[in-house]
Design an enzyme around this catalytic site. Structure first.
Site, mmCIF file in Angstrom:
data_model
loop_
_atom_site.group_PDB
_atom_site.id
_atom_site.type_symbol
_atom_site.label_atom_id
_atom_site.label_comp_id
_atom_site.label_asym_id
_atom_site.label_seq_id
_atom_site.Cartn_x
_atom_site.Cartn_y
_atom_site.Cartn_z
ATOM 1 N N CYS A 1 14.014 -53.151 57.973
ATOM 2 C CA CYS A 1 14.581 -53.432 59.450
ATOM 3 C C CYS A 1 14.217 -54.533 60.135
ATOM 4 C CB CYS A 1 14.229 -52.022 60.486
ATOM 5 S SG CYS A 1 15.020 -51.969 61.993
ATOM 6 N N CYS B 1 13.719 -54.234 63.746
ATOM 7 C CA CYS B 1 12.220 -53.617 64.373
ATOM 8 C C CYS B 1 11.303 -54.476 64.013
ATOM 9 C CB CYS B 1 11.968 -52.514 63.241
ATOM 10 S SG CYS B 1 13.323 -51.393 63.165
ATOM 11 N N ASP B 2 11.171 -55.385 62.833
ATOM 12 C CA ASP B 2 10.044 -55.793 62.363
ATOM 13 C C ASP B 2 10.269 -57.447 62.497
ATOM 14 O OD1 ASP B 2 9.022 -53.712 61.923
ATOM 15 O OD2 ASP B 2 9.603 -53.523 59.865
#
Ligand SMILES: Cc1cc2nc3c(=O)[nH]c(=O)nc-3n(C[C@H](O)[C@H](O)[C@H](O)COP(=O)(O)OP(=O)(O)OC[C@H]3O[C@@H](n4cnc5c(N)ncnc54)[C@H](O)[C@@H]3O)c2cc1C
Length: 305
Positions: free
Chosen positions: A134, A137-138
């Site tokens: 992701c 997200c990261d």
């Protein structure tokens, strides 16, 4: 005998939460079973959602919370547990969880989908310490660093465009010599100076011990192998429906429940909503539409039963 619900909704992503909202408004005796501590499903891992009408540019986590608060506000009941199987007879379905069994006249399966893995050495060991599924997200952990995105579909292209805003350099590893993602995304990606496309190549190994040091890629035409020095590897090679344990319950296509817009499966009283059913477009807007349709079909089913 214990309580028999009108409907057990499995999963509290967008589809399950929309189903919960419609079930409450239809005054059905319903519960939602969710295995995670937080509702929202895949939306939680989305950095920004820009295509859900009315809430342009909202953070995925915030949107997930809004959906859940709406369901809570209408009085929806949630149980934190994992459904392991469903036993069905003519009238009553038994939803078997790790922590107990729930009986219902109907079931909405809204268990969504998960990211597919590459299955290469280093992937499992380095997940969370350089390997991610992701980018939204990261990605922020790799600000100013070099990353690689593996894949060539829409998600891979979106991930690479997003990472290019943060990272010094982004490699995109694609097994073919052209992309299959949306043209607008391709155009944008190919215009970015800090993005290098590694065509005709597959990821063979992610190298590192306590962090990612390199990605070994192999050219599928020449067989030539190259170690790309990278700090992070983002894997975007597709999704798998979360339907294991439900095999044999109703007709499936590659693990997706075969169901149309009415969300009816081949098994009476079993409905499939959201990413877990066969459909053209797996998005939030189509998942919530399914939640609404599933409950509408259930109201009809319960009346005719
Ligand atoms: C990185 C990323 C970015 C995205 N960006 C966008 C975007 O910008 N716009 C957009 O429209 N869509 C986007 N999507 C797609 C969108 O998030 C999905 O289409 C949508 O979340 C599908 O909803 P769902 O309810 O069907 O499934 P999910 O969101 O997958 O939710 C399923 C829920 O079921 C639960 N569950 C699964 N199995 C069980 C079980 N056995 N027992 C109990 N609970 C279970 C899961 O924990 C989860 O909470 C994105 C997806 C990802 C991964």
């Amino acid at each position: 005998m214990g309580e028999i619900y009108d409907v057990v909704i499995i999963g509290s992503g967008p589809a399950g939460l929309a189903a919960a909202i419609y079930a409450e408004r239809a005054e059905l005796n319903a519960i939602v079973i969710e295995k995670n501590v937080v509702s929202g499903g895949q939306v939680l891992t989305t950095y920004e959602v820009d295509n859900y009408p009315g809430v342009q540019g909202i953070g995925g986590f915030d949107l997930g919370m809004k959906f859940r608060e709406h369901a809570d506000g209408l009085g929806a009941t949630f149980v934190e547990d994992e459904v392991v199987k469903i036993e069905t007879d003519e009238k009553i379905k038994k939803v078997v969880c790790a922590g107990g069994t729930y009986e219902a006249r109907t079931v909405v399966i809204a268990t969504g989908a998960s990211h597919r893995k590459l299955g290469v050495p280093g992937e499992e060991q380095l997940t969370g310490i350089g390997v991610s599924y992701c980018a939204t997200c990261d990605g922020a952990f790799f600000r100013g660093k070099t990353t690689a995105v593996v894949g060539g579909g829409d998600v891979a292209l979106e991930d690479a465009i997003f990472l290019a805003r943060l990272c010094k350099k982004v490699y995109v590893i694609h097994r073919r010599n052209e992309f299959r993602g949306a043209r607008s995304l391709q155009k944008k990606l190919l215009s970015l100076e800090n993005v290098e496309i590694v065509w005709d190549s597959v990821a063979e190994e992610i190298i590192g011990s306590d962090h990612v040091e390199a990605l070994k890629v192999s050219n599928v035409k020449t067989g030539e192998k190259t170690d790309l020095a990278v700090d992070g590897v983002f894997i975007a090679v597709g999704i798998t429906p979360n339907s294991s344990g439900f095999e044999g319950l109703a007709d499936m296509d590659h693990g997706y429940f075969k169901a149309g817009e009415d969300c009816c499966t081949s098994s009476k009283g079993i409905f499939a909503a959201g990413d877990v059913r066969t459909k053209q477009l797996r998005q939030i807007v189509t998942a919530v539409a399914d939640g609404a349709n599933a409950i509408t079909s259930i109201e009809r089913y319960l009346t005719e039963e």
